[in-house]
Design a protein around this motif. Structure first.
Motif, PDB file in Angstrom:
ATOM      1  N   GLY A  14     -48.823 -92.232  -3.173  1.00  0.00           N
ATOM      2  CA  GLY A  14     -47.844 -92.065  -2.110  1.00  0.00           C
ATOM      3  C   GLY A  14     -47.810 -90.679  -1.495  1.00  0.00           C
ATOM      4  O   GLY A  14     -46.879 -90.345  -0.759  1.00  0.00           O
ATOM      5  N   TRP A  15     -48.810 -89.877  -1.808  1.00  0.00           N
ATOM      6  CA  TRP A  15     -48.884 -88.514  -1.283  1.00  0.00           C
ATOM      7  C   TRP A  15     -49.876 -88.453  -0.127  1.00  0.00           C
ATOM      8  O   TRP A  15     -50.812 -89.247  -0.050  1.00  0.00           O
ATOM      9  CB  TRP A  15     -49.346 -87.550  -2.375  1.00  0.00           C
ATOM     10  N   ALA A  16     -49.695 -87.458   0.728  1.00  0.00           N
ATOM     11  CA  ALA A  16     -50.635 -87.184   1.818  1.00  0.00           C
ATOM     12  C   ALA A  16     -51.390 -85.897   1.506  1.00  0.00           C
ATOM     13  O   ALA A  16     -50.822 -84.959   0.937  1.00  0.00           O
ATOM     14  CB  ALA A  16     -49.891 -87.041   3.141  1.00  0.00           C
ATOM     15  N   TYR A  17     -52.652 -85.874   1.887  1.00  0.00           N
ATOM     16  CA  TYR A  17     -53.489 -84.685   1.742  1.00  0.00           C
ATOM     17  C   TYR A  17     -53.620 -84.020   3.104  1.00  0.00           C
ATOM     18  O   TYR A  17     -53.899 -84.688   4.109  1.00  0.00           O
ATOM     19  CB  TYR A  17     -54.878 -85.062   1.218  1.00  0.00           C
ATOM     20  N   VAL A  18     -53.403 -82.706   3.139  1.00  0.00           N
ATOM     21  CA  VAL A  18     -53.595 -81.928   4.356  1.00  0.00           C
ATOM     22  C   VAL A  18     -54.600 -80.834   4.041  1.00  0.00           C
ATOM     23  O   VAL A  18     -54.357 -79.997   3.168  1.00  0.00           O
ATOM     24  CB  VAL A  18     -52.264 -81.297   4.849  1.00  0.00           C
ATOM     25  N   GLY A  19     -55.717 -80.845   4.730  1.00  0.00           N
ATOM     26  CA  GLY A  19     -56.730 -79.809   4.554  1.00  0.00           C
ATOM     27  C   GLY A  19     -56.611 -78.783   5.671  1.00  0.00           C
ATOM     28  O   GLY A  19     -56.897 -79.095   6.821  1.00  0.00           O
ATOM     29  N   LEU A  20     -56.147 -77.601   5.320  1.00  0.00           N
ATOM     30  CA  LEU A  20     -56.002 -76.517   6.298  1.00  0.00           C
ATOM     31  C   LEU A  20     -57.163 -75.556   6.094  1.00  0.00           C
ATOM     32  O   LEU A  20     -57.139 -74.718   5.204  1.00  0.00           O
ATOM     33  CB  LEU A  20     -54.653 -75.805   6.128  1.00  0.00           C
ATOM     34  N   PHE A  31     -54.900 -69.162  13.797  1.00  0.00           N
ATOM     35  CA  PHE A  31     -54.184 -69.721  12.647  1.00  0.00           C
ATOM     36  C   PHE A  31     -53.262 -70.852  13.092  1.00  0.00           C
ATOM     37  O   PHE A  31     -53.244 -71.933  12.498  1.00  0.00           O
ATOM     38  CB  PHE A  31     -53.377 -68.622  11.940  1.00  0.00           C
ATOM     39  N   MET A  32     -52.495 -70.602  14.148  1.00  0.00           N
ATOM     40  CA  MET A  32     -51.550 -71.615  14.627  1.00  0.00           C
ATOM     41  C   MET A  32     -52.282 -72.863  15.115  1.00  0.00           C
ATOM     42  O   MET A  32     -51.841 -73.982  14.863  1.00  0.00           O
ATOM     43  CB  MET A  32     -50.655 -71.047  15.731  1.00  0.00           C
ATOM     44  N   GLU A  33     -53.407 -72.673  15.787  1.00  0.00           N
ATOM     45  CA  GLU A  33     -54.173 -73.828  16.266  1.00  0.00           C
ATOM     46  C   GLU A  33     -54.691 -74.662  15.104  1.00  0.00           C
ATOM     47  O   GLU A  33     -54.654 -75.894  15.146  1.00  0.00           O
ATOM     48  CB  GLU A  33     -55.328 -73.382  17.160  1.00  0.00           C
ATOM     49  N   ARG A  34     -55.158 -74.010  14.048  1.00  0.00           N
ATOM     50  CA  ARG A  34     -55.612 -74.761  12.864  1.00  0.00           C
ATOM     51  C   ARG A  34     -54.449 -75.512  12.224  1.00  0.00           C
ATOM     52  O   ARG A  34     -54.626 -76.632  11.741  1.00  0.00           O
ATOM     53  CB  ARG A  34     -56.266 -73.829  11.854  1.00  0.00           C
ATOM     54  N   CYS A  35     -53.260 -74.907  12.214  1.00  0.00           N
ATOM     55  CA  CYS A  35     -52.077 -75.590  11.673  1.00  0.00           C
ATOM     56  C   CYS A  35     -51.740 -76.822  12.507  1.00  0.00           C
ATOM     57  O   CYS A  35     -51.413 -77.884  11.962  1.00  0.00           O
ATOM     58  CB  CYS A  35     -50.877 -74.651  11.620  1.00  0.00           C
ATOM     59  N   VAL A  36     -51.834 -76.688  13.835  1.00  0.00           N
ATOM     60  CA  VAL A  36     -51.568 -77.827  14.723  1.00  0.00           C
ATOM     61  C   VAL A  36     -52.458 -78.999  14.343  1.00  0.00           C
ATOM     62  O   VAL A  36     -51.990 -80.134  14.187  1.00  0.00           O
ATOM     63  CB  VAL A  36     -51.789 -77.443  16.208  1.00  0.00           C
ATOM     64  N   ARG A  37     -53.743 -78.729  14.177  1.00  0.00           N
ATOM     65  CA  ARG A  37     -54.698 -79.798  13.878  1.00  0.00           C
ATOM     66  C   ARG A  37     -54.518 -80.350  12.464  1.00  0.00           C
ATOM     67  O   ARG A  37     -54.518 -81.566  12.272  1.00  0.00           O
ATOM     68  CB  ARG A  37     -56.122 -79.307  14.070  1.00  0.00           C
ATOM     69  N   ALA A  38     -54.381 -79.466  11.480  1.00  0.00           N
ATOM     70  CA  ALA A  38     -54.307 -79.914  10.086  1.00  0.00           C
ATOM     71  C   ALA A  38     -53.040 -80.719   9.810  1.00  0.00           C
ATOM     72  O   ALA A  38     -53.088 -81.783   9.182  1.00  0.00           O
ATOM     73  CB  ALA A  38     -54.387 -78.717   9.140  1.00  0.00           C
ATOM     74  N   PHE A  39     -51.910 -80.199  10.262  1.00  0.00           N
ATOM     75  CA  PHE A  39     -50.632 -80.864   9.998  1.00  0.00           C
ATOM     76  C   PHE A  39     -50.311 -81.948  11.029  1.00  0.00           C
ATOM     77  O   PHE A  39     -49.346 -82.675  10.864  1.00  0.00           O
ATOM     78  CB  PHE A  39     -49.488 -79.844   9.983  1.00  0.00           C
ATOM     79  N   GLU A  40     -51.112 -82.007  12.111  1.00  0.00           N
ATOM     80  CA  GLU A  40     -50.833 -82.916  13.219  1.00  0.00           C
ATOM     81  C   GLU A  40     -49.414 -82.673  13.733  1.00  0.00           C
ATOM     82  O   GLU A  40     -48.599 -83.581  13.846  1.00  0.00           O
ATOM     83  CB  GLU A  40     -51.061 -84.370  12.811  1.00  0.00           C
ATOM     84  N   VAL A  70     -51.145 -79.574   0.431  1.00  0.00           N
ATOM     85  CA  VAL A  70     -51.878 -78.823   1.442  1.00  0.00           C
ATOM     86  C   VAL A  70     -52.879 -77.934   0.715  1.00  0.00           C
ATOM     87  O   VAL A  70     -52.494 -77.099  -0.100  1.00  0.00           O
ATOM     88  CB  VAL A  70     -50.925 -77.956   2.292  1.00  0.00           C
ATOM     89  N   GLU A  71     -54.154 -78.128   1.005  1.00  0.00           N
ATOM     90  CA  GLU A  71     -55.207 -77.293   0.433  1.00  0.00           C
ATOM     91  C   GLU A  71     -55.669 -76.335   1.521  1.00  0.00           C
ATOM     92  O   GLU A  71     -56.213 -76.757   2.538  1.00  0.00           O
ATOM     93  CB  GLU A  71     -56.374 -78.139  -0.052  1.00  0.00           C
ATOM     94  N   VAL A  72     -55.433 -75.040   1.316  1.00  0.00           N
ATOM     95  CA  VAL A  72     -55.812 -74.017   2.286  1.00  0.00           C
ATOM     96  C   VAL A  72     -57.136 -73.413   1.829  1.00  0.00           C
ATOM     97  O   VAL A  72     -57.217 -72.813   0.760  1.00  0.00           O
ATOM     98  CB  VAL A  72     -54.729 -72.920   2.409  1.00  0.00           C
ATOM     99  N   THR A  73     -58.159 -73.578   2.656  1.00  0.00           N
ATOM    100  CA  THR A  73     -59.483 -73.050   2.338  1.00  0.00           C
ATOM    101  C   THR A  73     -59.897 -72.043   3.406  1.00  0.00           C
ATOM    102  O   THR A  73     -59.387 -72.063   4.530  1.00  0.00           O
ATOM    103  CB  THR A  73     -60.534 -74.179   2.273  1.00  0.00           C
TER     104      THR A  73
END
Length: 117
Positions: A14-20, A31-40, A70-73
């Motif tokens: 029941g969890w969601a994966y977010v790859g940032l 940074f903000m643009e990557r957040c927009v895409r990763a988190f939708e 959220v996995e930040v790479t």
């Protein structure tokens, strides 16, 4: 474990994966643009720290799930180029994690120590 396998395992619980993925990011707009895409993030997202904090602590715009990992790479380059902004980003993430702690809609953020995925 590949990102898609991790996402499948999390989804089963029941969890969601977010790859940032931040590889190549050296400034706040990137940074903000990557957040927009990763988190939708929603269209109204203001691409600033307060807006990011608001979106991460009010997830009414996102599909409901039991939790999010959220996995930040690839963050090291951004942290080196913009250490003050990186500290703010970490504070925003930490506050969001604290906000959701114990609510039944957990948020966990992991900083990958290796290179970009």
């Amino acid at each position: 474990m590949a990102d898609d396998t991790l996402a499948e395992v999390l989804a089963a619980g029941g969890w969601a994966y977010v790859g940032l993925e931040l590889g190549g990011v050296t400034d706040k707009p990137g940074f903000m643009e990557r957040c927009v895409r990763a988190f939708e993030l929603p269209e109204y997202f203001g691409r600033n720290w307060d807006a990011l904090a608001d979106c991460l602590t009010d997830l009414s715009w996102a599909p409901p799930v039991r939790g999010r990992l959220v996995e930040v790479t690839g963050w090291q380059e951004y942290a080196g180029a913009e250490p003050d902004d990186w500290n703010i980003a970490r504070e925003v993430f930490a506050q969001a994690v604290d906000h959701w702690d114990g609510t039944g809609t957990e948020l966990r953020i992991a900083l990958a120590l290796g290179g970009s995925s």
